[in-house]
Design a protein around this motif. Structure first.
Motif, PDB file in Angstrom:
ATOM      1  N   ASN A 164      -4.521   1.030   9.056  1.00  0.00           N
ATOM      2  CA  ASN A 164      -4.920  -0.262   8.495  1.00  0.00           C
ATOM      3  C   ASN A 164      -6.433  -0.408   8.430  1.00  0.00           C
ATOM      4  O   ASN A 164      -6.967  -1.006   7.488  1.00  0.00           O
ATOM      5  CB  ASN A 164      -4.302  -1.396   9.308  1.00  0.00           C
ATOM      6  CG  ASN A 164      -2.821  -1.562   9.026  1.00  0.00           C
ATOM      7  OD1 ASN A 164      -2.383  -1.442   7.886  1.00  0.00           O
ATOM      8  ND2 ASN A 164      -2.036  -1.825  10.057  1.00  0.00           N
ATOM      9  N   ALA A 165      -7.136   0.132   9.416  1.00  0.00           N
ATOM     10  CA  ALA A 165      -8.593   0.066   9.395  1.00  0.00           C
ATOM     11  C   ALA A 165      -9.146   0.837   8.200  1.00  0.00           C
ATOM     12  O   ALA A 165     -10.051   0.366   7.493  1.00  0.00           O
ATOM     13  CB  ALA A 165      -9.168   0.621  10.691  1.00  0.00           C
ATOM     14  N   LEU A 166      -8.602   2.021   7.931  1.00  0.00           N
ATOM     15  CA  LEU A 166      -9.062   2.805   6.789  1.00  0.00           C
ATOM     16  C   LEU A 166      -8.717   2.134   5.465  1.00  0.00           C
ATOM     17  O   LEU A 166      -9.509   2.164   4.518  1.00  0.00           O
ATOM     18  CB  LEU A 166      -8.454   4.208   6.849  1.00  0.00           C
ATOM     19  CG  LEU A 166      -9.028   5.138   7.919  1.00  0.00           C
ATOM     20  CD1 LEU A 166      -8.215   6.416   8.013  1.00  0.00           C
ATOM     21  CD2 LEU A 166     -10.491   5.458   7.637  1.00  0.00           C
ATOM     22  N   LEU A 167      -7.562   1.505   5.386  1.00  0.00           N
ATOM     23  CA  LEU A 167      -7.177   0.810   4.157  1.00  0.00           C
ATOM     24  C   LEU A 167      -8.059  -0.410   3.909  1.00  0.00           C
ATOM     25  O   LEU A 167      -8.445  -0.686   2.766  1.00  0.00           O
ATOM     26  CB  LEU A 167      -5.707   0.403   4.223  1.00  0.00           C
ATOM     27  CG  LEU A 167      -4.700   1.558   4.138  1.00  0.00           C
ATOM     28  CD1 LEU A 167      -3.289   1.052   4.424  1.00  0.00           C
ATOM     29  CD2 LEU A 167      -4.752   2.222   2.756  1.00  0.00           C
ATOM     30  N   LYS A 192       0.828  -1.188   0.000  1.00  0.00           N
ATOM     31  CA  LYS A 192       0.000   0.000   0.000  1.00  0.00           C
ATOM     32  C   LYS A 192       0.872   1.252   0.000  1.00  0.00           C
ATOM     33  O   LYS A 192       1.916   1.301   0.649  1.00  0.00           O
ATOM     34  CB  LYS A 192      -0.912   0.007   1.231  1.00  0.00           C
ATOM     35  CG  LYS A 192      -1.976  -1.078   1.213  1.00  0.00           C
ATOM     36  CD  LYS A 192      -2.972  -0.857   0.092  1.00  0.00           C
ATOM     37  CE  LYS A 192      -4.097  -1.874   0.146  1.00  0.00           C
ATOM     38  NZ  LYS A 192      -5.077  -1.671  -0.952  1.00  0.00           N
ATOM     39  N   HIS A 193       0.416   2.252  -0.730  1.00  0.00           N
ATOM     40  CA  HIS A 193       1.194   3.478  -0.916  1.00  0.00           C
ATOM     41  C   HIS A 193       0.646   4.582  -0.014  1.00  0.00           C
ATOM     42  O   HIS A 193      -0.501   5.015  -0.172  1.00  0.00           O
ATOM     43  CB  HIS A 193       1.124   3.903  -2.379  1.00  0.00           C
ATOM     44  CG  HIS A 193       1.846   5.182  -2.672  1.00  0.00           C
ATOM     45  ND1 HIS A 193       1.486   6.016  -3.706  1.00  0.00           N
ATOM     46  CD2 HIS A 193       2.914   5.776  -2.060  1.00  0.00           C
ATOM     47  CE1 HIS A 193       2.285   7.068  -3.719  1.00  0.00           C
ATOM     48  NE2 HIS A 193       3.160   6.943  -2.734  1.00  0.00           N
ATOM     49  N   LEU A 194       1.453   5.027   0.927  1.00  0.00           N
ATOM     50  CA  LEU A 194       1.092   6.131   1.806  1.00  0.00           C
ATOM     51  C   LEU A 194       1.780   7.407   1.336  1.00  0.00           C
ATOM     52  O   LEU A 194       2.936   7.371   0.910  1.00  0.00           O
ATOM     53  CB  LEU A 194       1.520   5.853   3.252  1.00  0.00           C
ATOM     54  CG  LEU A 194       1.083   4.541   3.899  1.00  0.00           C
ATOM     55  CD1 LEU A 194       1.536   4.518   5.356  1.00  0.00           C
ATOM     56  CD2 LEU A 194      -0.409   4.342   3.788  1.00  0.00           C
ATOM     57  N   ALA A 195       1.074   8.507   1.428  1.00  0.00           N
ATOM     58  CA  ALA A 195       1.674   9.826   1.191  1.00  0.00           C
ATOM     59  C   ALA A 195       1.725  10.555   2.524  1.00  0.00           C
ATOM     60  O   ALA A 195       0.713  10.678   3.215  1.00  0.00           O
ATOM     61  CB  ALA A 195       0.861  10.613   0.175  1.00  0.00           C
TER      62      ALA A 195
END
Length: 233
Positions: free
Chosen positions: A117-120, A3-6
């Protein structure tokens, strides 16, 4: 694929520490020190989740502006404010602009990761559901499209964030039944404190009231939670 976080943070040491921590846990991370650089990158491609500080360089509220622009670009992108500014006014303002969560930098990394993680997971579930035939839920003037995550009131569109949508869905599934703050968090697949849940409910009410000044279907049950009052029942 990771997963890509900014991460948009203007303090280099803080930015590097968070980036290293996220990368150790398997995330791909892009970092930006100011709003223009981040916004330029987001025009090309959105991340899976954005983590934004409120104050960005010379822009004391640059993070708020960036959040607002991102929410216009995508109704479903998970957005978290991560900031040292801990006033209720700032947190409520951030949520009103469309952020899914507002946390302070003294939060533990494990707690922050739980929220991320919950939001993803929720975003993944929505993407899968979007491919199925549309499922509708109607309650009087309200219509929810569960697959497109859209809402309308008396045939007027109501722009809800993902968190707001699933909280509203939890309330409207069984009109009159009280839903606690914990149940609303579970429905939205996120981890929030009580004040943040309250802010989301206020935002939901405000969006409907902007279309109908007599709107009062989201009711507070003091000491217990909230319920949907269906005037047609």
């Amino acid at each position: 694929m990771n997963k890509h976080l900014a991460l948009i943070e203007d303090e280099p040491a803080i930015r590097d520490n968070y980036r290293a921590a996220f990368e150790r846990r398997g995330f791909s991370v892009s970092t930006y020190s100011d709003r223009p650089a981040a916004w330029h990158a987001f025009q090309r491609q959105l991340p899976d989740l954005a983590i934004i500080d409120v104050g960005l360089g010379s822009e004391a509220e640059g993070g708020f502006t960036l959040c607002q622009d991102l929410r216009r670009q995508s109704a479903t992108l998970p957005i978290i404010f991560l900031t040292a500014r801990d006033s209720d006014i700032d947190s409520v303002h951030g949520l009103r602009l469309g952020a899914d969560d507002y946390v302070t930098k003294d939060m533990s990394m494990e707690h922050l990761l739980a929220r991320i993680n919950a939001l993803l997971r929720r975003a993944d579930a929505w993407n899968q559901a979007y491919q199925q035939p549309d499922e509708l839920l109607a309650r009087g003037k309200l219509t929810l499209n569960l697959d497109r995550m859209s809402a309308s009131w008396n045939n007027q569109a109501v722009e809800l964030t993902v968190t707001e949508f699933w909280m509203l869905h939890a309330l409207t599934r069984h009109p009159g039944h009280v839903r606690s703050r914990e149940q609303l968090m579970d429905a939205a697949s996120t981890v929030l404190d009580d004040n943040t849940v309250t802010s989301h409910i206020k935002r939901i009410r405000g969006k409907f009231s902007a279309l109908d000044r007599d709107f009062n279907s989201v009711q507070t049950v003091y000491g217990m939670g909230y319920r949907w009052h269906d005037h047609n029942v």
